[in-house]
Design a protein around this motif. Structure first.
Motif, mmCIF file in Angstrom:
data_model
loop_
_atom_site.group_PDB
_atom_site.id
_atom_site.type_symbol
_atom_site.label_atom_id
_atom_site.label_comp_id
_atom_site.label_asym_id
_atom_site.label_seq_id
_atom_site.Cartn_x
_atom_site.Cartn_y
_atom_site.Cartn_z
ATOM 1 N N ASP A 3 0.831 -1.217 0.000
ATOM 2 C CA ASP A 3 0.000 0.000 0.000
ATOM 3 C C ASP A 3 0.862 1.263 0.000
ATOM 4 O OD1 ASP A 3 -2.328 -1.543 0.209
ATOM 5 O OD2 ASP A 3 -2.038 -1.738 2.385
ATOM 6 N N LEU A 7 5.934 3.299 5.748
ATOM 7 C CA LEU A 7 4.890 3.478 6.761
ATOM 8 C C LEU A 7 5.584 3.853 8.067
ATOM 9 C CD1 LEU A 7 1.782 3.028 7.436
ATOM 10 C CD2 LEU A 7 2.540 0.875 8.427
ATOM 11 N N THR A 122 3.205 -5.921 7.272
ATOM 12 C CA THR A 122 1.805 -5.476 7.413
ATOM 13 C C THR A 122 1.508 -5.061 8.847
ATOM 14 O OG1 THR A 122 1.311 -7.244 5.844
ATOM 15 C CG2 THR A 122 -0.591 -6.122 6.828
ATOM 16 N N VAL A 135 -2.662 -2.402 6.583
ATOM 17 C CA VAL A 135 -1.884 -1.689 5.567
ATOM 18 C C VAL A 135 -0.495 -2.316 5.484
ATOM 19 C CG1 VAL A 135 -2.987 0.595 5.521
ATOM 20 C CG2 VAL A 135 -1.315 0.103 7.263
#
Ligand code: FAD
Length: 467
Positions: A3, A7, A122, A135
């Motif tokens: 995604d 992150l 994840t 995500v």
């Protein structure tokens, strides 16, 4: 396809700067943060509220003006929590706004909720209603910070017995306060409440406080705090804190009893890793919740980085920001130089303290010879103008190559002034640069020239005796 490219978990100084740095490199970036915590501990409960509170205290008490206008000078006689809170809330609001705007301008997605690893690539983002969204990202940067450590034997009630988060929610300014722990946070709050007229007692297990600082400067700080009616109990351990109708009694192992309206524990901080599900990512934290990293802030799982307070020392906003930027650049394959070898330390006690480089004790222990150059604010015109008669700047100079080994400042503007010395040290300058430089007059910056001249005169005297 994940995604996001990067992150970031946590939006404190480390997470924020990591996210912006990755976004500037045109990566798809998201930050996960809990509701009402944008900006992290730094903006909401730590650096910014405490520094704003200090500014409000100094202004409203008129403390720094008393040298000029007399000991009874006050801007406001009864300073209330509401007076202090107005300024704090105003600054927090503005700072949150600035951060939100910076993240949105750089197209960083903000995912609201708590992140928990599902697997190494994840995380599950769970909001307050328990709804979750998974995500994935190619690189993950953990910047979850810390929370105040709470000894299990103490019953915190958020009212009388509190930690440094609780101090921001006090209903009134207490007339007496026990601070347990003489670390940076403990001493900063002890200073502020003492300036407000609270009778403060600081209890510290060790024989010294702030032992990483220059001893002479710590002695000067203790003198000033005692002058504000702070009592120090060094080498003393708290045996129990008992809540009573009018406050609490702190019992020391030595048998002493200290009654106070409020007791604030400032006994270290614990990494925010308990709820991160680190094991699902193949990681583990130590017994203080901290994550180990290498010099590029990579954890044992190479695509997962950790920055800021969650990795431990020095646990400062200033350093966390830089760690975030370096981690993001490394994760995105950008060339980088690594963290500079010299980090400044700033302590916003009253008066404030700041230093960079080594202390006299450290140099002596490592058998490194040095000469000391001192400038006292009272001998500077600016010192007289602002009524700071106690401030000082101290340079530690190598007699061998005349480089700056350490810069230590105590008094008004210490945390700002320090950066002149930092720049000279960082560029490999010597004491002679400061001797020759012309400084604006009248300034506190001039103290560099005065201290440099003092050091050079001492070096000259040694040379003369050696003839
Ligand atoms: C009272 C006080 C005064 C201070 N004064 C100074 C100072 O004057 N100068 C200075 O340089 N430093 C100061 N500090 C230290 C400074 O605040 C910290 O070094 C800095 O905030 C650390 O930044 P960080 O990036 O590690 O994240 P933090 O600011 O600690 O923020 C971490 C964020 O991560 C979020 N988070 C945690 N777990 C999760 C999760 N699972 N999912 C999503 N989000 C999560 C938290 O909600 C939090 O918002 C002070 C600290 C305190 C407590």
């Amino acid at each position: 396809m994940t995604d996001f490219d990067v992150l970031v978990i946590g939006s404190g100084p480390g997470g924020q700067k990591a996210a912006i740095a990755a976004a500037k490199l045109e990566k798809r970036v998201a930050v996960v943060e809990r509701r009402n915590m944008i900006g992290g501990v730094c903006i909401n409960t730590g650096t910014i509220p405490s520094k704003t509170l200090r500014e409000a205290v100094l202004y409203l008490t008129g403390l720094n003006q008393r040298e000029m206008y007399g000991q009874s000078y006050r801007v406001k006689d009864d300073v209330t929590v509401a007076d202090l809170g107005i300024r704090t809330q105003h600054v927090i609001g503005r700072e949150v706004d600035v951060i939100r705007s910076q993240l949105s301008r750089n197209h960083v997605a903000v995912l609201t909720g708590s992140a928990r690893f599902v697997d190494p690539y994840t995380v599950d983002v769970i909001d307050e209603q328990g709804r979750d969204v998974k995500v994935s990202a190619s690189k993950i940067i953990v910047a979850t910070g810390t929370r105040p450590a709470r000894p299990e034997s103490v019953e915190f009630d958020e009212e009388t017995i509190i930690d440094s988060d609780g101090i921001l929610n006090l209903p009134t300014v207490p007339d007496s306060l026990v601070v347990v722990g003489a670390g940076v946070i403990g001493i900063e709050y002890a200073s502020m409440f003492a300036a407000l007229g609270t009778k403060v007692t600081v209890v510290e297990r060790r024989e010294r406080m702030l032992d990483f600082c220059d001893l002479e400067i710590v002695e000067a700080l203790k003198y000033h705090l005692r002058d504000l009616a702070v009592t120090f109990r060094f080498g003393e351990t708290v045996a129990a804190v008992e809540k009573r109708p009018r406050g609490a009694i702190t019992l020391l192992e030595s048998g002493k009893k200290i009654p106070a309206e409020t007791v604030m524990y400032s006994a270290g901080r614990h990494g925010m890793t308990d709820e991160l599900g680190l094991e699902a990512a193949g990681l583990a934290a130590d017994d203080r919740g901290r994550i180990s990293v290498d010099s590029f802030y990579r954890t044992a799982v190479p695509h997962i980085y950790a920055v800021g307070d969650v990795i431990g020392f020095p646990s400062l906003a200033a350093t966390s920001m830089e760690q975030g930027r370096i981690a993001a650049h490394h994760a995105c394959g950008e060339p980088l130089r690594g963290l500079s070898s010299q980090q400044p330390i700033g302590i916003y006690s009253i008066p404030e303290v700041s230093f960079i480089g080594q202390t006299e004790d450290e140099l002596t222990r490592s058998h490194v010879p040095f000469e000391v150059g001192i400038s006292r604010y009272r001998e500077l015109a600016r010192g007289q103008i602002i009524g700071d008669t106690y401030g000082m700047l101290k340079l530690l100079i190598s007699p061998e190559d005349r480089s700056l080994l350490g810069v230590h400042v105590f008094g008004t503007g210490a945390t700002e002034l320090l950066h002149i010395g930092q720049a000279v040290m960082g560029c490999g300058g010597t004491v002679d640069y400061l001797v020759d430089a012309v400084f604006n007059y009248p300034t506190l910056a001039e103290s560099y020239k005065v201290a440099a001249l003092d050091a050079v005169n001492k070096l000259r005297r040694v040379a003369k005796f050696e003839l």
